[in-house]
Motif scaffolding. Structure first.
Motif, PDB file in Angstrom:
ATOM      1  N   CYS A  29       0.843  -1.213   0.000  1.00  0.00           N
ATOM      2  CA  CYS A  29       0.000   0.000   0.000  1.00  0.00           C
ATOM      3  C   CYS A  29       0.872   1.254   0.000  1.00  0.00           C
ATOM      4  O   CYS A  29       0.818   2.056   0.934  1.00  0.00           O
ATOM      5  CB  CYS A  29      -0.989  -0.013   1.167  1.00  0.00           C
ATOM      6  N   PRO A  30       1.679   1.426  -1.050  1.00  0.00           N
ATOM      7  CA  PRO A  30       2.615   2.556  -1.085  1.00  0.00           C
ATOM      8  C   PRO A  30       1.953   3.908  -1.330  1.00  0.00           C
ATOM      9  O   PRO A  30       2.581   4.952  -1.125  1.00  0.00           O
ATOM     10  CB  PRO A  30       3.538   2.197  -2.261  1.00  0.00           C
ATOM     11  N   GLN A  31       0.678   3.883  -1.737  1.00  0.00           N
ATOM     12  CA  GLN A  31       0.022   5.131  -2.173  1.00  0.00           C
ATOM     13  C   GLN A  31      -0.173   6.161  -1.056  1.00  0.00           C
ATOM     14  O   GLN A  31      -0.472   7.312  -1.328  1.00  0.00           O
ATOM     15  CB  GLN A  31      -1.328   4.818  -2.833  1.00  0.00           C
ATOM     16  N   PHE A  32       0.019   5.739   0.204  1.00  0.00           N
ATOM     17  CA  PHE A  32      -0.177   6.681   1.318  1.00  0.00           C
ATOM     18  C   PHE A  32       1.082   7.467   1.657  1.00  0.00           C
ATOM     19  O   PHE A  32       1.082   8.272   2.585  1.00  0.00           O
ATOM     20  CB  PHE A  32      -0.693   5.936   2.547  1.00  0.00           C
ATOM     21  N   PHE A  33       2.152   7.230   0.900  1.00  0.00           N
ATOM     22  CA  PHE A  33       3.423   7.901   1.165  1.00  0.00           C
ATOM     23  C   PHE A  33       3.819   8.764  -0.029  1.00  0.00           C
ATOM     24  O   PHE A  33       3.647   8.339  -1.180  1.00  0.00           O
ATOM     25  CB  PHE A  33       4.520   6.855   1.439  1.00  0.00           C
ATOM     26  N   PHE A  34       4.367   9.929   0.248  1.00  0.00           N
ATOM     27  CA  PHE A  34       4.851  10.810  -0.810  1.00  0.00           C
ATOM     28  C   PHE A  34       5.906  10.081  -1.643  1.00  0.00           C
ATOM     29  O   PHE A  34       6.823   9.481  -1.079  1.00  0.00           O
ATOM     30  CB  PHE A  34       5.427  12.086  -0.179  1.00  0.00           C
ATOM     31  N   ARG A  35       5.725  10.087  -2.964  1.00  0.00           N
ATOM     32  CA  ARG A  35       6.607   9.359  -3.899  1.00  0.00           C
ATOM     33  C   ARG A  35       6.657   7.858  -3.598  1.00  0.00           C
ATOM     34  O   ARG A  35       7.610   7.181  -3.968  1.00  0.00           O
ATOM     35  CB  ARG A  35       8.037   9.929  -3.876  1.00  0.00           C
ATOM     36  N   ARG A  54      -7.397  -1.778   5.749  1.00  0.00           N
ATOM     37  CA  ARG A  54      -8.347  -1.933   4.652  1.00  0.00           C
ATOM     38  C   ARG A  54      -9.737  -2.160   5.215  1.00  0.00           C
ATOM     39  O   ARG A  54      -9.920  -2.909   6.163  1.00  0.00           O
ATOM     40  CB  ARG A  54      -7.895  -3.129   3.813  1.00  0.00           C
ATOM     41  N   TYR A  55     -10.699  -1.516   4.609  1.00  0.00           N
ATOM     42  CA  TYR A  55     -12.079  -1.587   5.090  1.00  0.00           C
ATOM     43  C   TYR A  55     -12.997  -1.592   3.872  1.00  0.00           C
ATOM     44  O   TYR A  55     -12.766  -0.847   2.924  1.00  0.00           O
ATOM     45  CB  TYR A  55     -12.350  -0.380   5.991  1.00  0.00           C
ATOM     46  N   LYS A  56     -14.022  -2.452   3.914  1.00  0.00           N
ATOM     47  CA  LYS A  56     -14.919  -2.595   2.766  1.00  0.00           C
ATOM     48  C   LYS A  56     -14.143  -2.727   1.457  1.00  0.00           C
ATOM     49  O   LYS A  56     -14.386  -2.021   0.474  1.00  0.00           O
ATOM     50  CB  LYS A  56     -15.909  -1.440   2.714  1.00  0.00           C
ATOM     51  N   ASN A  57     -13.178  -3.609   1.495  1.00  0.00           N
ATOM     52  CA  ASN A  57     -12.394  -3.962   0.305  1.00  0.00           C
ATOM     53  C   ASN A  57     -11.590  -2.811  -0.285  1.00  0.00           C
ATOM     54  O   ASN A  57     -11.314  -2.775  -1.475  1.00  0.00           O
ATOM     55  CB  ASN A  57     -13.310  -4.559  -0.775  1.00  0.00           C
ATOM     56  N   GLN A  58     -11.224  -1.858   0.548  1.00  0.00           N
ATOM     57  CA  GLN A  58     -10.421  -0.730   0.063  1.00  0.00           C
ATOM     58  C   GLN A  58      -9.394  -0.328   1.122  1.00  0.00           C
ATOM     59  O   GLN A  58      -9.712  -0.293   2.310  1.00  0.00           O
ATOM     60  CB  GLN A  58     -11.360   0.459  -0.234  1.00  0.00           C
ATOM     61  N   TYR A  59      -8.182  -0.026   0.688  1.00  0.00           N
ATOM     62  CA  TYR A  59      -7.169   0.472   1.620  1.00  0.00           C
ATOM     63  C   TYR A  59      -7.443   1.943   1.931  1.00  0.00           C
ATOM     64  O   TYR A  59      -7.690   2.734   1.026  1.00  0.00           O
ATOM     65  CB  TYR A  59      -5.765   0.371   1.009  1.00  0.00           C
ATOM     66  N   PHE A  60      -7.324   2.310   3.223  1.00  0.00           N
ATOM     67  CA  PHE A  60      -7.540   3.705   3.616  1.00  0.00           C
ATOM     68  C   PHE A  60      -6.310   4.366   4.224  1.00  0.00           C
ATOM     69  O   PHE A  60      -6.162   5.561   4.166  1.00  0.00           O
ATOM     70  CB  PHE A  60      -8.722   3.824   4.578  1.00  0.00           C
ATOM     71  N   PHE A  61      -5.430   3.587   4.855  1.00  0.00           N
ATOM     72  CA  PHE A  61      -4.186   4.150   5.379  1.00  0.00           C
ATOM     73  C   PHE A  61      -3.240   3.012   5.754  1.00  0.00           C
ATOM     74  O   PHE A  61      -3.589   1.844   5.599  1.00  0.00           O
ATOM     75  CB  PHE A  61      -4.446   5.098   6.560  1.00  0.00           C
TER      76      PHE A  61
END
Length: 276
Positions: A29-35, A54-61
């Motif tokens: 889940c790299p999308q929560f970090f800058f670059r 992850r909650y309801k099939n989606q990553y949140f943090f």
């Protein structure tokens, strides 16, 4: 009939919250970090767990969890505040007990009732609700606050005990709340995307008969992308027994954390985030 049952089970799994214990943030889940670059190893405890929340099939943090102290080291998220109610109810992280358990953030009673887990087994792996009962002068402090998220699912995902520390009651409801609600709104003016990493420095005190560490400091840092060529950053730190927050540059916070953790130079964001 079996196929139908399997499909029903699979469908119900999709609707449960997921909190996945992974081997690295970069691959999961790299999308929560800058670059897509998480903080360096200088923050890692001796017994870490990397959780893609992850909650309801989606990553949140994303949360780096300290299994020994039973508190998060930090949670990383993208700042997207929105209106709406504060959720109720608390979730725990089944996969901290082992990979055979659901990838789902669950309520304690769901695990006890449907997965044949004892509260004792669950509490060996993490903090449980009982640990936060009958506190004096402290309450459950979110690292990643629900108010920084835009809808009910993303706010509910923050109500996991893996995102919670024992926080000074006055600080949580006072100066820290002001930072989360007012300073963040001011500082994020003009930002396209704001990446946030908020953490806790373990202290020498514990709650729940030594089970859960009471952090000595709570800190937060943000890297804001204004456009392709412009970024700004800021940071804060607060002692976890006083109702005041100190505003710092990102570089100042990293230097402070380097001293507090004592595991080498801390780097929270990719070098393209301004330290001054």
């Amino acid at each position: 009939l079996w196929l139908l049952l399997l499909l029903q089970v699979w469908a119900s799994c999709l609707w449960l919250g997921h909190g996945e214990v992974v081997t690295s943030f970069e691959s999961s889940c790299p999308q929560f970090f800058f670059r897509e670059i998480p903080p360096n190893e200088a923050l890692e405890p001796q017994n870490p767990a990397w959780i893609c929340q992850r909650y309801k099939n989606q990553y949140f943090f994303a949360t780096l969890y300290d299994r020994d102290e039973r508190i998060p080291v930090y949670s990383a998220y993208i700042y997207e505040p929105g209106p709406g109610k504060r959720p109720k109810g608390w979730l725990v992280e089944p996969q901290l007990m082992g990979p055979t358990y659901p990838k789902t953030m669950e309520k304690e009673w769901t695990l006890i009732k449907h997965y044949n887990v004892s509260l004792e087994k669950l509490s060996e792996s993490q903090a449980v609700l009982q640990d936060y009962k009958n506190l004096t002068g402290l309450n459950r402090g979110h690292l990643n606050p629900s108010g920084h998220h835009f809808n009910y699912s993303s706010r509910m995902a923050t109500f996991t005990l893996t995102n919670i520390v024992p926080q000074d009651e006055k600080l949580n409801g006072g100066a820290w709340n002001n930072y989360e609600q007012q300073t963040m709104i001011r500082n994020t003016q003009g930002c396209n995307t704001t990446y946030v990493i908020v953490g806790a420095v373990p202290g020498n005190n514990y709650i729940a008969k030594g089970r859960v560490n009471k952090p000595s400091y709570i800190w937060s840092s943000a890297c804001c992308v204004v456009d392709n060529n412009h970024r700004k950053a800021w940071a804060v730190i607060a002692e976890n027994d006083e109702n005041q927050v100190q505003l710092l540059t990102l570089g100042e916070l990293e230097d402070t954390l380097t001293l507090l953790y004592g595991r080498g130079q801390v780097s929270l964001f990719d070098s393209d985030c301004p330290r001054e």
